[in-house]
Design a protein around this motif. Structure first.
Motif, PDB file in Angstrom:
ATOM      1  N   PHE A 193       0.843  -1.187   0.000  1.00 22.90           N
ATOM      2  CA  PHE A 193       0.000   0.000   0.000  1.00 22.90           C
ATOM      3  C   PHE A 193       0.884   1.245   0.000  1.00 22.90           C
ATOM      4  CE2 PHE A 193      -2.057  -3.467   2.254  1.00 22.90           C
ATOM      5  CZ  PHE A 193      -3.256  -3.580   1.579  1.00 22.90           C
ATOM      6  N   PHE A 194       0.539   2.177  -0.893  1.00 29.49           N
ATOM      7  CA  PHE A 194       1.271   3.439  -0.979  1.00 29.49           C
ATOM      8  C   PHE A 194       0.311   4.604  -0.806  1.00 29.49           C
ATOM      9  CE2 PHE A 194       4.062   0.631  -3.481  1.00 29.49           C
ATOM     10  CZ  PHE A 194       5.273   0.885  -2.846  1.00 29.49           C
ATOM     11  N   LEU A 195       0.827   5.683  -0.221  1.00 31.50           N
ATOM     12  CA  LEU A 195       0.060   6.908  -0.059  1.00 31.50           C
ATOM     13  C   LEU A 195       0.953   8.066  -0.480  1.00 31.50           C
ATOM     14  CD1 LEU A 195      -2.592   8.195   0.967  1.00 31.50           C
ATOM     15  CD2 LEU A 195      -1.514   8.368   3.215  1.00 31.50           C
ATOM     16  N   ASP A 196       0.582   8.728  -1.567  1.00 30.75           N
ATOM     17  CA  ASP A 196       1.396   9.821  -2.123  1.00 30.75           C
ATOM     18  C   ASP A 196       2.826   9.371  -2.374  1.00 30.75           C
ATOM     19  OD1 ASP A 196      -0.629  11.700  -2.241  1.00 30.75           O
ATOM     20  OD2 ASP A 196      -0.272  12.426  -0.209  1.00 30.75           O
ATOM     21  N   GLY A 197       2.977   8.144  -2.869  1.00 33.67           N
ATOM     22  CA  GLY A 197       4.298   7.653  -3.222  1.00 33.67           C
ATOM     23  C   GLY A 197       5.121   7.128  -2.071  1.00 33.67           C
ATOM     24  N   ALA A 198       4.581   7.129  -0.849  1.00 34.41           N
ATOM     25  CA  ALA A 198       5.312   6.633   0.319  1.00 34.41           C
ATOM     26  C   ALA A 198       4.678   5.342   0.805  1.00 34.41           C
ATOM     27  CB  ALA A 198       5.303   7.681   1.433  1.00 34.41           C
ATOM     28  N   SER A 199       5.506   4.457   1.336  1.00 33.34           N
ATOM     29  CA  SER A 199       5.010   3.176   1.841  1.00 33.34           C
ATOM     30  C   SER A 199       3.988   3.411   2.946  1.00 33.34           C
ATOM     31  CB  SER A 199       6.175   2.343   2.377  1.00 33.34           C
ATOM     32  OG  SER A 199       5.705   1.110   2.884  1.00 33.34           O
ATOM     33  N   ASN A 200       2.917   2.628   2.919  1.00 36.71           N
ATOM     34  CA  ASN A 200       1.818   2.807   3.874  1.00 36.71           C
ATOM     35  C   ASN A 200       1.418   1.464   4.495  1.00 36.71           C
ATOM     36  OD1 ASN A 200      -0.177   4.312   5.255  1.00 36.71           O
ATOM     37  ND2 ASN A 200      -1.705   3.801   3.718  1.00 36.71           N
ATOM     38  N   ASN A 201       2.421   0.618   4.729  1.00 32.83           N
ATOM     39  CA  ASN A 201       2.172  -0.667   5.384  1.00 32.83           C
ATOM     40  C   ASN A 201       2.553  -0.579   6.855  1.00 32.83           C
ATOM     41  OD1 ASN A 201       2.236  -1.374   2.509  1.00 32.83           O
ATOM     42  ND2 ASN A 201       2.111  -3.464   3.244  1.00 32.83           N
ATOM     43  N   GLY A 202       1.781  -1.227   7.703  1.00 30.08           N
ATOM     44  CA  GLY A 202       2.104  -1.313   9.120  1.00 30.08           C
ATOM     45  C   GLY A 202       2.288  -2.768   9.486  1.00 30.08           C
ATOM     46  N   ASN A 207       0.205  -8.483   7.977  1.00 28.77           N
ATOM     47  CA  ASN A 207       0.315  -7.254   7.203  1.00 28.77           C
ATOM     48  C   ASN A 207      -0.853  -6.350   7.570  1.00 28.77           C
ATOM     49  OD1 ASN A 207       1.288  -5.403   5.364  1.00 28.77           O
ATOM     50  ND2 ASN A 207       0.220  -6.300   3.637  1.00 28.77           N
ATOM     51  N   ASN A 208      -0.609  -5.085   7.685  1.00 28.74           N
ATOM     52  CA  ASN A 208      -1.646  -4.110   7.990  1.00 28.74           C
ATOM     53  C   ASN A 208      -1.529  -2.926   7.051  1.00 28.74           C
ATOM     54  OD1 ASN A 208      -2.408  -5.666  10.158  1.00 28.74           O
ATOM     55  ND2 ASN A 208      -2.212  -4.073  11.683  1.00 28.74           N
ATOM     56  N   ILE A 209      -2.664  -2.235   6.839  1.00 28.63           N
ATOM     57  CA  ILE A 209      -2.603  -0.897   6.268  1.00 28.63           C
ATOM     58  C   ILE A 209      -2.339   0.052   7.429  1.00 28.63           C
ATOM     59  CG2 ILE A 209      -3.888   0.899   5.075  1.00 28.63           C
ATOM     60  CD1 ILE A 209      -5.516  -1.247   3.707  1.00 28.63           C
ATOM     61  N   ALA A 210      -1.343   0.907   7.300  1.00 29.78           N
ATOM     62  CA  ALA A 210      -0.999   1.796   8.405  1.00 29.78           C
ATOM     63  C   ALA A 210      -2.002   2.936   8.521  1.00 29.78           C
ATOM     64  CB  ALA A 210       0.415   2.337   8.219  1.00 29.78           C
ATOM     65  N   TYR A 211      -2.147   3.723   7.476  1.00 25.35           N
ATOM     66  CA  TYR A 211      -2.999   4.912   7.544  1.00 25.35           C
ATOM     67  C   TYR A 211      -4.087   4.835   6.480  1.00 25.35           C
ATOM     68  CZ  TYR A 211      -4.597   9.727   7.348  1.00 25.35           C
ATOM     69  OH  TYR A 211      -5.389  10.846   7.357  1.00 25.35           O
ATOM     70  N   VAL A 212      -5.329   5.072   6.891  1.00 27.73           N
ATOM     71  CA  VAL A 212      -6.458   5.105   5.963  1.00 27.73           C
ATOM     72  C   VAL A 212      -6.930   6.554   5.862  1.00 27.73           C
ATOM     73  CG1 VAL A 212      -8.789   4.307   5.489  1.00 27.73           C
ATOM     74  CG2 VAL A 212      -7.135   2.766   6.545  1.00 27.73           C
ATOM     75  N   PRO A 213      -6.843   7.165   4.696  1.00 28.33           N
ATOM     76  CA  PRO A 213      -7.172   8.594   4.580  1.00 28.33           C
ATOM     77  C   PRO A 213      -8.670   8.854   4.614  1.00 28.33           C
ATOM     78  CG  PRO A 213      -6.592   7.700   2.437  1.00 28.33           C
ATOM     79  CD  PRO A 213      -6.351   6.599   3.429  1.00 28.33           C
ATOM     80  N   ILE A 214      -9.026  10.099   4.857  1.00 28.22           N
ATOM     81  CA  ILE A 214     -10.413  10.543   4.815  1.00 28.22           C
ATOM     82  C   ILE A 214     -10.902  10.481   3.369  1.00 28.22           C
ATOM     83  CG2 ILE A 214     -11.962  12.487   5.283  1.00 28.22           C
ATOM     84  CD1 ILE A 214      -9.877  13.395   7.387  1.00 28.22           C
ATOM     85  N   VAL A 215     -12.103   9.960   3.168  1.00 34.23           N
ATOM     86  CA  VAL A 215     -12.622   9.755   1.817  1.00 34.23           C
ATOM     87  C   VAL A 215     -12.587  11.050   0.999  1.00 34.23           C
ATOM     88  CG1 VAL A 215     -14.683   9.170   0.486  1.00 34.23           C
ATOM     89  CG2 VAL A 215     -14.072   7.825   2.479  1.00 34.23           C
TER      90      VAL A 215
END
Length: 535
Positions: A193-202, A207-215
């Motif tokens: 999982f990536f968010l704005d080009g940065a890794s977003n795994n926890g 395995n987890n998604i670290a951060y879930v953004p506001i819709v």
């Protein structure tokens, strides 16, 4: 000294060329030719983001080839000019996240003051890369129904994508359950999982998604199913690449509130199955439930008319988004605890499911010979009652913290089992989500952005019927904290040389505090200090 500094910069640029980041932005590349098919060198290509006026330039080489990388997803206007040719203009060039599209440009002979405008053309094809996937657009995000407003769940619409997590745990703070994706038959919970080009795994467990953004803050995201470029590593399956919105030339604000209440809910299966806790109409009472998910978002421009560079003005675009989540989730509890008389040693009513007595033996009544063989078998306590002076004071102390049963064991069950029923118990969740994003344009050669994202989930949930008291077994309180930062800078040194530097920090923290147990004096049970020292 200057030579040393120059050497350091050359080393940094060389290293950055080797360590390509996981890019979320789009690229345009292609060729410029005339009507005969001959290549046109030194043609000037310019693309302008229609929402922010962000401008990028390129020049074709001797073979007529050009490439413009690092373009934020959005709607663009493309122009091409060359001496002796009419100007080429193409509007509505829509670039999607992580896409590399090819646009072949044909110039007609004429004056540069004349123009050929392309207003309708076939959709852009991704011919410059082998990566394959699908895009969840901003329209999908805005209009499709979402359980608990978790944008990642829209990935189930994509071909070859299977979500195997529980339907009840799709909230933005269910970090492990919502990571259970299988893409094109890959192993479950192995996507990146990536968010704005940065890794977003926890990495908590598998395995987890670290951060879930506001819709409302999500612009779009790409689900890469196969044949992605080598820059995307650390995955045993597919890739979910999310891009957050940026502010634009227009100010925009929004707010929302999603609400659920007990009177609007159907009853739970557990309550309907148990013929207790009835209302005035003889129906099982519905457990208490509430949910409020509310927030607001602001985005727009900030002008600095007095700040000018040789290549243009300095501008800032901002986006701020905040969301609160409050929920009390029905969680009727059924537990087993000793009956009141059992705590004083009276087991006269103790029977199994068939009604046969379960004897309690006195271990001191058995006798043995020198070889350890039984001479006299142990005897049952008279009346199946243990004398008070034979009860261990530690056990007696522990039972004082156990709740008393509130019902008889259900039919077919052993005596003193499933005898504590709490139909109105509910779990409590508190959660906030915050995004702050700033995009800077320093003239036409430098652009940068900084993004802060954080959320905090606090859960209060007991599993054994002891609610926020010593002896509780559950998540009281249980906390998940996410912090995600990204800073990115793009410098156009020349029409054929662009430098991009990006740094990111991501933290996923999970902890169970058990606040009710903190400071409890275990020695009050009479446990020796020598034992306590080993705990």
């Amino acid at each position: 000294m200057r030579a040393k500094v120059t050497g350091v910069w050359l080393f940094v640029f060389a290293l950055s060329a080797l360590l390509l980041g996981q890019e979320f932005r789009a690229s345009i590349s292609g060729h410029v030719v005339d009507v005969t098919g001959a290549r046109v060198p030194q043609a000037k290509i310019q693309v302008v983001n229609t929402a922010t006026n962000e401008t990028s330039n390129a020049t074709t080489d001797a073979s007529g080839s050009y490439s413009i990388p690092l373009l934020r997803p959005g709607d663009y206007k493309l122009t091409a000019t060359a001496t002796g040719f009419k100007q080429y203009i193409r509007d509505n060039v829509v670039l999607e996240a992580a896409k590399v599209v090819g646009i072949e440009i044909t110039l007609e002979v004429g004056a540069v003051t004349e123009s050929v405008e392309v207003t309708a053309e076939a959709a852009l094809l991704e011919t410059q890369t082998a990566s394959r996937g699908a895009v969840v657009t901003s329209q999908h995000i805005a209009e499709m129904p979402l359980n608990a407003r978790n944008p990642f769940m829209l990935g189930t619409m994509m071909s070859g994508v299977t979500f195997s997590g529980a339907a009840i745990w799709q909230r933005p703070f269910d970090n492990g359950a919502i990571a259970q994706w299988s893409i094109n038959g890959s192993r479950d919970s192995s996507a990146e999982f990536f968010l704005d080009g940065a890794s977003n795994n926890g990495q908590m467990g598998l395995n987890n998604i670290a951060y879930v953004p506001i819709v409302d803050a999500v612009q779009e995201f790409t689900v890469m199913s196969n044949m992605y470029n080598a820059e995307y590593g650390h995955t045993g399956g597919g890739i979910l690449n999310v891009v957050l919105k940026s502010g634009t030339n227009r100010f925009h604000g929004s707010g929302w509130e999603y609400m659920r209440r007990t009177s609007l809910d159907a009853n739970t299966f557990q309550n309907n199955a148990v013929a207790t806790n009835l209302d005035a109409n003889g129906k099982a009472k519905r457990p208490t439930h509430y949910l409020d998910q509310y927030g607001f978002q602001l985005e727009g421009p900030a002008r600095f008319p007095k700040l000018l560079r040789k290549d243009g003005p300095v501008s800032l675009f901002y986006l701020g988004s905040f969301e609160n989540y409050r929920e009390g989730t029905p969680n009727p509890l059924i537990n087993s605890y000793p009956e009141a008389e059992m705590r004083t040693g009276d087991f006269s009513k103790l029977v199994n499911a068939q009604g046969a007595a379960i004897p309690i033996y006195d271990p001191t009544t058995a006798t043995y010979d020198a070889a350890g063989n039984i001479l006299t078998p142990r005897q049952v306590f008279p009346g199946n009652k243990i004398p008070t002076n034979r009860i261990d004071p530690i056990a007696l102390g522990v039972t004082k913290y156990m709740p008393l049963p509130n019902r008889l064991a259900p039919g077919g069950s052993r005596y003193s089992t499933s005898n504590l029923f709490q139909p109105d118990y509910f779990d409590k969740d508190k959660f906030y989500n915050l995004i702050l994003k700033f995009d800077f344009n320093f003239g036409n050669k430098d652009r940068a952005y900084f993004r802060h994202a954080s959320n905090d989930r606090t859960e209060d949930r007991a599993g054994n019927g002891i609610d926020n008291k010593p002896g509780t077994d559950g998540q009281q309180t249980f906390q998940r904290i996410n912090d995600a930062y990204v800073a990115d800078w793009v410098r156009t040194i020349s029409p054929t040389l662009v430098v991009n530097v990006r740094g990111s920090f991501n933290r996923f923290l999970e902890k169970n505090l058990n606040i009710a147990k903190i400071g409890f004096d275990v020695s009050s049970f009479g446990i020796p200090n020598s034992v306590i020292a080993q705990l």
